[in-house]
Design a protein around this motif. Structure first.
Motif, short mmCIF file in Angstrom:
data_model
loop_
_atom_site.label_atom_id
_atom_site.label_comp_id
_atom_site.label_asym_id
_atom_site.label_seq_id
_atom_site.Cartn_x
_atom_site.Cartn_y
_atom_site.Cartn_z
N THR A 16 6.41 -1.02 3.69
CA THR A 16 6.63 -0.47 3.41
C THR A 16 8.67 0.06 2.95
O THR A 16 9.02 -0.65 3.89
N PRO A 17 8.90 0.03 1.50
CA PRO A 17 9.81 0.13 0.93
C PRO A 17 11.15 1.33 1.60
O PRO A 17 10.55 2.15 2.13
N GLY A 18 12.46 0.91 1.56
CA GLY A 18 12.76 1.39 2.50
C GLY A 18 13.41 2.56 1.82
O GLY A 18 13.12 3.15 0.13
N TRP A 19 12.85 3.74 2.71
CA TRP A 19 13.25 5.03 1.70
C TRP A 19 14.99 4.84 0.98
O TRP A 19 16.19 4.69 1.35
N GLY A 20 15.16 6.03 -0.08
CA GLY A 20 16.18 6.13 -0.75
C GLY A 20 16.64 4.17 -1.32
O GLY A 20 17.95 4.98 -1.77
N ASP A 21 16.04 3.54 -1.30
CA ASP A 21 16.50 2.17 -1.63
C ASP A 21 15.80 1.37 -2.75
O ASP A 21 14.58 1.11 -1.80
N PRO A 22 16.64 0.99 -3.80
CA PRO A 22 16.05 0.60 -4.85
C PRO A 22 15.86 -1.21 -4.60
O PRO A 22 15.19 -2.34 -5.58
N ALA A 23 16.64 -1.87 -3.16
CA ALA A 23 15.76 -2.99 -3.21
C ALA A 23 14.69 -3.19 -3.24
O ALA A 23 13.91 -2.58 -2.72
N LEU A 24 14.27 -4.60 -2.91
CA LEU A 24 12.87 -5.42 -3.00
C LEU A 24 11.81 -5.29 -2.28
O LEU A 24 11.20 -6.26 -1.28
N HIS A 25 12.94 -4.39 -1.00
CA HIS A 25 11.60 -4.67 0.52
C HIS A 25 10.50 -3.95 0.23
O HIS A 25 10.91 -2.98 0.17
N GLY A 26 9.62 -5.38 0.93
CA GLY A 26 8.44 -4.30 1.01
C GLY A 26 7.78 -4.52 -0.55
O GLY A 26 6.43 -4.73 -0.78
N VAL A 27 8.11 -5.29 -1.84
CA VAL A 27 7.47 -5.15 -3.09
C VAL A 27 6.95 -6.64 -3.69
O VAL A 27 7.98 -6.99 -2.64
N ARG A 28 5.86 -6.75 -3.80
CA ARG A 28 5.42 -7.80 -3.89
C ARG A 28 5.58 -8.03 -5.60
O ARG A 28 4.51 -7.58 -6.71
N TRP A 29 6.38 -8.74 -6.19
CA TRP A 29 6.63 -8.76 -7.68
C TRP A 29 6.10 -9.96 -8.40
O TRP A 29 6.92 -10.88 -7.41
N ARG A 30 5.33 -11.19 -8.93
CA ARG A 30 4.76 -11.51 -8.77
C ARG A 30 4.36 -12.11 -10.57
O ARG A 30 2.89 -11.98 -11.05
N PRO A 31 5.16 -11.74 -11.58
CA PRO A 31 5.18 -11.91 -13.23
C PRO A 31 4.35 -13.26 -13.30
O PRO A 31 4.48 -14.45 -12.18
N ASP A 32 3.25 -12.98 -14.21
CA ASP A 32 2.57 -13.73 -14.84
C ASP A 32 2.47 -15.12 -14.18
O ASP A 32 2.09 -16.31 -13.75
N HIS A 33 0.99 -14.36 -13.57
CA HIS A 33 0.35 -14.98 -12.69
C HIS A 33 -1.50 -14.49 -13.03
O HIS A 33 -1.77 -13.73 -13.50
N TRP A 34 -2.28 -15.62 -12.05
CA TRP A 34 -3.78 -15.09 -12.40
C TRP A 34 -3.98 -14.28 -10.84
O TRP A 34 -3.44 -14.21 -9.59
#
Ligand SMILES: [Zn+2]
Length: 474
Positions: A16-34
């Motif tokens: 769960t991302p932090g409430w009100g916080d645009p930091a990447l906590h909880g985010v899984r970002w995998r550009p250019d992946h299969w």
């Protein structure tokens, strides 16, 4: 072994991302992946452009977002007929548009066509799972479960309960409704990806006896859901207080009848107090926040910050046809504005989490949907980053592709996408690894255009009968 590999920019959540916080906590970002899919389930990922082995069927979506399909936790199948109808308020809107539209679903043919139209529309909007109201007719629930099964979709639904306060053609009685529910539960609950929801329309349209019956069903069968509306509108709240003078609050009416638990989904929850919020947290029930509906019907501004403060669950829903779009991005963008009016800034991460992994976990379906964990169902949508001149430019700015402007961080880019995107951005939708929608056409037998095609279009000879349309789309 059925092996499918999709290449693109993978975005999902692992916490769960932090409430009100645009930091990447909880985010899984995998550009250019299969994204690797085996037999309908996520099997893993592979970085870079180098494709997996020859035994994988490969699809290139380079430059597109690949995300888990959205989960719409509150939406009405028969109300595509009445979306965008002018009205002075909720109770007038129900009487004038919604109840007449729902009466048509007594006819199993209309119900079947309507269910197909509705689920195809969800897929075309990038939504692969939903918690859905059909109508009071058992045939409408039957049709919805059958149509979801044909598409392999995760569906939570149930026949609507209404034994007062609605036209006679839309009311049931306690004994008949209990029989219908038992039959539908036996036939559909836990079959494939279907789950049954005891579906109380709202406290105004059920007698205390019917609410008690709903509570008995929930106690009798394991794993049932409960879906209803609560505290949407002030007139409605006043009417509930008049009908149930013994209850402390509108929410308490449901609590007294045993309807609140971790699988209870209550739409709106605008006019709650802190004691209600504590009750939601204690019982594990969730509020489905429906911003386009709340704005369209002038119902009020849901207080998400108070939900966070009290620790109760919130998912996000379109509530078509009170809501004005099946697009979850439009819904999230309106949700941002509603929270802004309340003095809170919803981040793209909190919004998108609530529409994917957050909704899945709130529904107790976190092992199956809402993310790309290995073993999850491969419900996947490929999204274009931008459509139209303004959005294309805005995305170029975010990427740093506009001279003299610095590139922006990922949150800025995804927030702009969420705010500007809609169903036009959907390139393709897969359900359990099976392609179900591609831009411009549905990939199955029933399609938009055939469903409810009561009258052929005289301008187009190909539309002379449904079969021609079907063959063009299948
Ligand atoms: Zn609703």
């Amino acid at each position: 072994m059925n092996k499918l590999a999709l290449h693109g920019d993978l975005l999902d959540f692992e916490a769960t991302p932090g409430w009100g916080d645009p930091a990447l906590h909880g985010v899984r970002w995998r550009p250019d992946h299969w994204l690797l899919i085996e037999d309908g389930r996520i099997a893993g990922t592979l970085p870079g452009r180098e494709p997996p082995g020859e035994d994988w069927r490969r699809e290139e979506h380079s430059g597109r977002l690949l995300m888990p399909g959205f989960i719409d936790t509150h939406v009405h199948c028969p109300q595509l007929d009445v979306i965008a109808s002018w009205s002075p308020g909720l109770l007038h809107w129900l009487d004038t548009y919604t109840f007449p539209a729902e009466q048509r679903f007594a006819d199993p043919e209309v119900a079947a066509a309507g269910a197909g139209l509705f689920l195809d529309a969800l897929l075309a909007h990038g939504t692969t799972s939903a918690v859905v109201f059909p109508t009071v007719h058992a045939a409408s629930a039957e049709a919805l479960f059958a149509a979801a099964s044909a598409r392999g979709m995760r569906l939570v639904a149930g026949k609507v309960l209404m034994d007062r306060g609605a036209p006679p053609a839309l009311t049931d009685d306690v004994a008949g409704a209990e029989r219908d529910n038992e039959a539908l539960i036996a036939r559909w609950h836990g079959r494939g990806r279907n789950a049954y929801a005891v579906t109380v329309r709202f406290a105004i349209t059920s007698t205390p006896e019917q609410l008690a019956m709903a509570g008995r069903l929930l106690a009798r069968h394991e794993g049932l859901y409960l879906q209803t509306h609560v505290a949407e509108n002030r007139d409605e709240v006043a009417e509930v207080a008049r009908l149930f003078p013994e209850a402390r609050s509108y929410l308490d009416v449901y609590h007294r009848h045993g309807l609140l638990g971790p699988r209870s989904v209550l739409a709106h929850g605008i006019w709650l107090d802190d004691e209600d919020r504590r009750l939601l947290a204690d019982t594990g029930a969730q509020i489905a926040f429906c911003p386009t509906s709340n704005l369209f019907l002038g119902s009020g501004l849901f207080d998400w910050q108070a939900a966070v403060d009290h620790g109760h669950k919130v998912s996000i829903a379109t509530d078509v046809g009170g809501g004005t779009s099946l697009s979850m991005q439009r819904t999230l963008a309106e949700g941002y504005k509603v929270q802004a009016l309340r003095g809170t800034r919803l981040t793209a991460w909190c919004a998108l989490h609530a529409a994917t992994r957050g909704a899945a976990e709130a529904l107790g379906l976190g092992a199956e949907i809402g993310h790309f964990d290995v073993g999850a169902a491969a419900d996947v949508v490929a999204w274009d980053w931008a459509h139209g001149a303004a959005a294309l430019h805005r995305d170029a700015v975010a990427r740093g592709a506009v001279a003299t402007l610095p590139a922006q961080d990922l949150h800025a880019r995804v927030f702009a996408w969420m705010t500007l995107a809609d169903e036009r951005n959907v390139a393709a939708t897969w359900v359990a690894g099976v392609p179900r929608f591609e831009r411009g056409r549905m990939l199955q037998n029933v399609s938009i255009g055939t469903a409810l095609a009561a009258r052929p279009d005289p301008r187009d000879p190909q539309h002379a009968d449904g079969a021609d349309v079907r063959s063009r789309h299948s």
